[in-house]
Scaffold this active site. Structure first.
Site, PDB file in Angstrom:
ATOM      1  N   HIS A  72      -2.388  -7.063  -2.684  1.00  6.41           N
ATOM      2  CA  HIS A  72      -2.749  -6.089  -3.727  1.00  6.41           C
ATOM      3  C   HIS A  72      -3.319  -4.828  -3.090  1.00  6.41           C
ATOM      4  O   HIS A  72      -4.186  -4.901  -2.204  1.00  6.41           O
ATOM      5  CB  HIS A  72      -3.794  -6.701  -4.664  1.00  6.41           C
ATOM      6  N   SER A  73      -2.814  -3.671  -3.499  1.00  9.18           N
ATOM      7  CA  SER A  73      -3.391  -2.380  -3.126  1.00  9.18           C
ATOM      8  C   SER A  73      -3.467  -2.245  -1.597  1.00  9.18           C
ATOM      9  O   SER A  73      -2.445  -2.305  -0.922  1.00  9.18           O
ATOM     10  CB  SER A  73      -4.760  -2.234  -3.800  1.00  9.18           C
TER      11      SER A  73
END
Length: 232
Positions: A72-73
């Site tokens: 994520h991210s």
């Protein structure tokens, strides 16, 4: 294996992990060095390499193979580094609204110049270490105020060193592992828009839209879990 983004920790995957476990999967959600419940390990030398080794260490310690590795991210960089070193242990890479950085580039270069400069100016010292302070979680667009406050309580400063560090994949991004990009669009983070557009439409980068905010594991755990089960 679910790898969180900057300022977060393994805690953020709780709702998704529960759903994947009920579907019969083994699930790992490690916390990277220097953040979350491991913030006491924050040191000046904690960088992207440290975080890549965190995940490689879990693969080795748990003797894992055929792994769906989710980043994520910021963790888009982390899973790309793992794929460059251990591609045979991975079944698929899932980039969840994640950073895509080519060999020789940095996290800082993934953003528009004005965003990068603002990030540099925001740096603060935490226990004698340069860090990037956590943003206001309201930017993630949670519909439930309780989610905003839960995330606010848990976010911790992120070490600054990975921001400027050049990626060293030694080859193409993703290491030849099959991948999918989950694009969170409601609301979309403007800072990621230009980066996403560089990859969107390429056959080796299939995009799937998820109509929720950046922290999909909190705001849309059911929909995200379904996508991850499909990827598996």
């Amino acid at each position: 294996m679910l790898v969180h983004g900057a300022w977060h920790g393994g805690w953020c995957w709780r709702r998704v992990a529960e759903r994947l476990q009920r579907a019969g999967h083994r699930v790992f959600a490690p916390t990277l060095t220097g953040v979350g419940e491991r913030r006491h390990l924050l040191r000046a030398e904690v960088d992207l390499e440290t975080h890549i080794r965190d995940i490689l260490g879990v693969l080795d310690a748990e003797e894992l193979e055929n792994v769906v590795l989710v980043g994520h991210s910021y963790a888009g960089l982390v899973i790309s580094g793992v794929a460059a070193r251990a591609p045979k242990r991975l079944r698929r890479l899932v980039y969840l609204d994640a950073l895509l950085v080519e060999d020789g580039q940095s996290w800082a270069e993934a953003f528009p110049p004005e965003v990068t400069e603002a990030r540099r100016k925001s740096v603060v010292m935490t226990d004698g270490v340069k860090t990037i302070p956590a943003p206001d979680p309201a930017i993630y667009g949670f519909a439930d105020p309780a989610d905003t406050e839960w995330v606010r309580r848990r976010l911790t400063p992120h070490p600054f060193a990975p921001f400027e560090q050049k990626a060293r994949w030694g080859g193409p991004l993703g290491g030849g592992v099959r991948r999918i990009y989950i694009d969170c669009t409601q609301p979309a983070l403007a800072a990621l828009g230009t980066m996403k557009d560089r990859y969107r439409g390429k056959p080796e980068w299939p995009f799937v839209e998820l109509k929720t905010g950046h922290d999909a594991m909190v705001s849309a755990p059911e929909a995200l879990a379904r996508l991850l089960l499909e990827a598996a």
